[in-house]
Scaffold this motif. Structure first.
Motif, PDB file in Angstrom:
ATOM      1  N   ALA A   1      88.510 -36.568 -43.119  1.00  0.00           N
ATOM      2  CA  ALA A   1      88.684 -35.639 -43.593  1.00  0.00           C
ATOM      3  C   ALA A   1      89.579 -34.050 -43.073  1.00  0.00           C
ATOM      4  N   GLY A   2      89.618 -34.010 -41.817  1.00  0.00           N
ATOM      5  CA  GLY A   2      89.734 -33.331 -41.128  1.00  0.00           C
ATOM      6  C   GLY A   2      91.132 -33.857 -39.881  1.00  0.00           C
TER       7      GLY A   2
ATOM      8  N   ARG B   1      93.594 -29.390 -42.969  1.00  0.00           N
ATOM      9  CA  ARG B   1      93.330 -30.721 -43.909  1.00  0.00           C
ATOM     10  C   ARG B   1      94.445 -31.220 -44.730  1.00  0.00           C
TER      11      ARG B   1
ATOM     12  N   SER C   1      84.820 -24.897 -39.732  1.00  0.00           N
ATOM     13  CA  SER C   1      84.477 -26.151 -39.788  1.00  0.00           C
ATOM     14  C   SER C   1      82.835 -26.551 -39.051  1.00  0.00           C
TER      15      SER C   1
ATOM     16  N   ALA D   1      92.559 -24.764 -43.701  1.00  0.00           N
ATOM     17  CA  ALA D   1      91.280 -24.547 -43.911  1.00  0.00           C
ATOM     18  C   ALA D   1      90.477 -23.284 -44.580  1.00  0.00           C
TER      19      ALA D   1
END
Length: 287
Positions: A133-134, A117, A22, A18
């Motif tokens: 997305a994650g 990710r 987030s 990452a």
């Protein structure tokens, strides 16, 4: 279980670190745990008789994903440098359920969370290939344990959670992608209708007209393959139906998986394993 340790080993190559914190940080969620026998689980082999009656244990717990760096890390969850504290916000850090002995209280203590990710498709809790997305992984400790009939969470168990998250800093990005997806669906429908029309007309055409119809069908077929590939790509990447949305626009898959450590072998040594404990559902709550 399915050998979850093997799956984890293979998937570690499918993630990139990452780059920033987030937007999940600061959001609060309600987790509904559904503990019991799952297809492919080795729990009854490791613990004979576990959940063989078909009984389930349901637990509700509320948590907050904080922006405070965790002092400990878990290799299953992600790199320690990208791991943050997960607070239990339920009153007294506990929840309750009704067993054959009456109402019982279950304690949970803070854990940690990390978003990685995916660089490739991964399998969700239902076994489908997706590319969120994650990939969100986190853990909570259950010092009290809990037992309902032959379903048991043993005292001091660390429970690991895995689910998909859509946490782009621009909340409109998912909406834009969804609009493109709906456009593709409309184009597929138009192409399907056009193909049916061409085939119907060909029934009364002469040879030359049929040759032109065949060419049009080939073009339509190529376009259909392209649109179908786009449709499948969007379906892997977009939040699933029923995804819960936080006040800041972060979305979380409606269902995830629960596992526990199956033995004391460190993750980096052969023989390390995780056992499927059940599944969980998510729902965003107000901040």
């Amino acid at each position: 279980m399915a050998r979850v340790s093997l799956i984890i080993l293979l998937l570690t190559k499918a993630f990139k670190d990452a780059s920033s914190l987030s937007p999940l940080a600061g959001t609060q969620w309600k987790l509904k745990l559904d503990v019991g026998l799952q297809p492919g689980s080795w729990m009854p082999k490791r613990y004979p008789g576990w959940a063989e009656s078909g009984a389930r244990l349901g637990l509700d717990i509320e948590v907050k994903f904080t922006s405070k760096k965790s002092k400990i890390g878990e290799s299953l969850v992600g790199p320690k440098r990208d791991t943050y504290e997960l607070d239990v916000t339920s009153p007294q850090g506990s929840c309750s359920f009704v067993s054959e002995r009456g109402q019982e209280t279950v304690e949970f203590t803070m854990g940690g969370w990390c978003v990685q990710r995916p660089t490739d498709n991964i399998r969700n809790a239902g076994g489908s290939l997706v590319k969120p997305a994650g990939l969100l992984r986190f853990w909570l400790d259950c010092p009290s344990g809990a037992t309902r009939r032959d379903v048991e969470i043993m005292e001091g168990t660390r429970i690991y959670f895995t689910t998909g998250v859509w946490d782009d800093e621009d909340p409109n990005s998912v909406q834009s992608q969804d609009e493109e997806y709906r456009k593709v669906l409309a184009d597929i429908q138009k192409l399907t209708d056009s193909t049916k029309d061409i085939r119907k007309k060909s029934e009364s055409n002469n040879i030359l007209q049929n040759i032109m119809s065949f060419r049009n069908l080939v073009v339509n077929s190529n376009d259909f393959d392209r649109l179908k590939a786009l449709k499948e790509k969007y379906e892997r990447e977009l939040p699933p139906v029923g995804a819960s949305v936080a006040p800041n626009g972060v979305q979380m898959a409606p269902k995830g998986s629960l596992v526990i450590k199956g033995n004391a072998t460190p993750d980096w040594l052969p023989g390390s394993e995780y056992l499927i404990l059940g599944t969980f559902q998510t729902r965003a709550t107000a901040e």
